[in-house]
Design a protein around this motif. Structure first.
Motif, PDB file in Angstrom:
ATOM      1  N   LEU A  42       0.719  -1.110   0.095  1.00 52.92           N
ATOM      2  CA  LEU A  42       0.027   0.056  -0.025  1.00 52.92           C
ATOM      3  C   LEU A  42       0.801   1.241   0.158  1.00 52.92           C
ATOM      4  O   LEU A  42       0.619   2.288  -0.611  1.00 52.92           O
ATOM      5  N   ALA A  43       2.038   1.376   0.863  1.00 52.97           N
ATOM      6  CA  ALA A  43       2.933   2.520   0.823  1.00 52.97           C
ATOM      7  C   ALA A  43       3.254   2.700  -0.763  1.00 52.97           C
ATOM      8  O   ALA A  43       3.583   3.769  -1.045  1.00 52.97           O
ATOM      9  N   CYS A  44       3.558   1.527  -1.495  1.00 51.71           N
ATOM     10  CA  CYS A  44       4.283   1.644  -2.676  1.00 51.71           C
ATOM     11  C   CYS A  44       3.035   2.251  -3.700  1.00 51.71           C
ATOM     12  O   CYS A  44       3.251   3.095  -4.490  1.00 51.71           O
ATOM     13  N   LEU A  45       2.020   1.739  -3.520  1.00 52.05           N
ATOM     14  CA  LEU A  45       0.824   2.208  -4.439  1.00 52.05           C
ATOM     15  C   LEU A  45       0.469   3.727  -4.229  1.00 52.05           C
ATOM     16  O   LEU A  45      -0.019   4.491  -4.792  1.00 52.05           O
ATOM     17  N   ASP A  47       2.741   5.823  -3.077  1.00 56.36           N
ATOM     18  CA  ASP A  47       3.836   6.681  -3.526  1.00 56.36           C
ATOM     19  C   ASP A  47       3.575   6.954  -5.167  1.00 56.36           C
ATOM     20  O   ASP A  47       4.009   7.706  -5.596  1.00 56.36           O
ATOM     21  N   CYS A  48       3.013   5.907  -5.874  1.00 52.86           N
ATOM     22  CA  CYS A  48       2.869   5.799  -7.014  1.00 52.86           C
ATOM     23  C   CYS A  48       1.398   6.737  -7.550  1.00 52.86           C
ATOM     24  O   CYS A  48       1.417   6.980  -8.625  1.00 52.86           O
ATOM     25  N   GLY A  49       0.617   7.148  -6.242  1.00 56.22           N
ATOM     26  CA  GLY A  49      -0.612   7.865  -6.630  1.00 56.22           C
ATOM     27  C   GLY A  49      -1.668   7.043  -6.990  1.00 56.22           C
ATOM     28  O   GLY A  49      -2.618   7.437  -7.539  1.00 56.22           O
ATOM     29  N   LEU A  50      -1.379   5.703  -6.830  1.00 57.34           N
ATOM     30  CA  LEU A  50      -2.471   4.797  -7.313  1.00 57.34           C
ATOM     31  C   LEU A  50      -3.798   4.656  -6.115  1.00 57.34           C
ATOM     32  O   LEU A  50      -4.966   4.418  -6.489  1.00 57.34           O
ATOM     33  N   VAL A  51      -3.488   4.618  -5.118  1.00 52.01           N
ATOM     34  CA  VAL A  51      -4.327   4.739  -3.793  1.00 52.01           C
ATOM     35  C   VAL A  51      -4.339   5.914  -2.951  1.00 52.01           C
ATOM     36  O   VAL A  51      -3.198   6.607  -3.011  1.00 52.01           O
ATOM     37  N   THR A  52      -5.326   6.040  -2.312  1.00 52.57           N
ATOM     38  CA  THR A  52      -5.393   7.205  -1.235  1.00 52.57           C
ATOM     39  C   THR A  52      -5.872   6.612   0.028  1.00 52.57           C
ATOM     40  O   THR A  52      -6.452   5.329   0.123  1.00 52.57           O
ATOM     41  N   TRP A  53      -5.827   7.274   1.332  1.00 47.81           N
ATOM     42  CA  TRP A  53      -6.345   6.650   2.310  1.00 47.81           C
ATOM     43  C   TRP A  53      -6.929   7.792   3.103  1.00 47.81           C
ATOM     44  O   TRP A  53      -6.919   9.030   3.020  1.00 47.81           O
ATOM     45  N   ARG A  54      -7.899   7.275   4.291  1.00 39.96           N
ATOM     46  CA  ARG A  54      -8.236   8.378   5.102  1.00 39.96           C
ATOM     47  C   ARG A  54      -8.315   7.502   6.424  1.00 39.96           C
ATOM     48  O   ARG A  54      -8.769   6.308   6.730  1.00 39.96           O
ATOM     49  N   PRO A  55      -7.911   8.291   7.522  1.00 38.13           N
ATOM     50  CA  PRO A  55      -7.954   7.871   8.932  1.00 38.13           C
ATOM     51  C   PRO A  55      -9.503   7.987   9.456  1.00 38.13           C
ATOM     52  O   PRO A  55     -10.188   8.913   9.224  1.00 38.13           O
TER      53      PRO A  55
END
Length: 106
Positions: A42-45, A47-55
């Motif tokens: 997920l960190a790689c994804l 960094d690539c701008g493919l995923v985002t997250w919300r806490p």
């Protein structure tokens, strides 16, 4: 971005995220991977701008960052469905079978 799509585990994560937001623990269970492994992917994804997250509290929910990524994954699935192992294995490229030298073209 290409590096983000180059690993089968990262692709599996993206396929799961197509269905909606997921936590690391959910992805790890669904894919049979260690949570640390999923977190690294997920960190790689991210960094690539493919995923985002919300806490949400102590949890993080991941989702696809680019809506068009779903369309790209669907197109790739169609190509693989039509060509089968010929694309996946790339018979003319990569590592030669044991005992046989790899051919090179120049």
């Amino acid at each position: 971005m290409v590096g983000g799509l180059a690993d089968p585990s990262r692709l599996a994560i993206l396929v799961e995220l197509r269905k909606g937001e997921r936590r690391v623990v959910d992805l790890a269970t669904m894919l049979g991977l260690a949570q640390a492994t999923v977190s690294g992917h997920l960190a790689c994804l991210r960094d690539c701008g493919l995923v985002t997250w919300r806490p949400v509290g102590r949890q993080s929910y991941y989702r696809l960052a680019i809506p068009d990524l779903d369309e790209l994954l669907r197109a790739a699935e169609q190509v693989l469905a039509r060509t089968g192992d010929a694309v996946v294995l790339g018979p003319n490229y990569g590592t030669a079978p044991a005992g046989r030298p790899q051919e090179t073209t120049r």
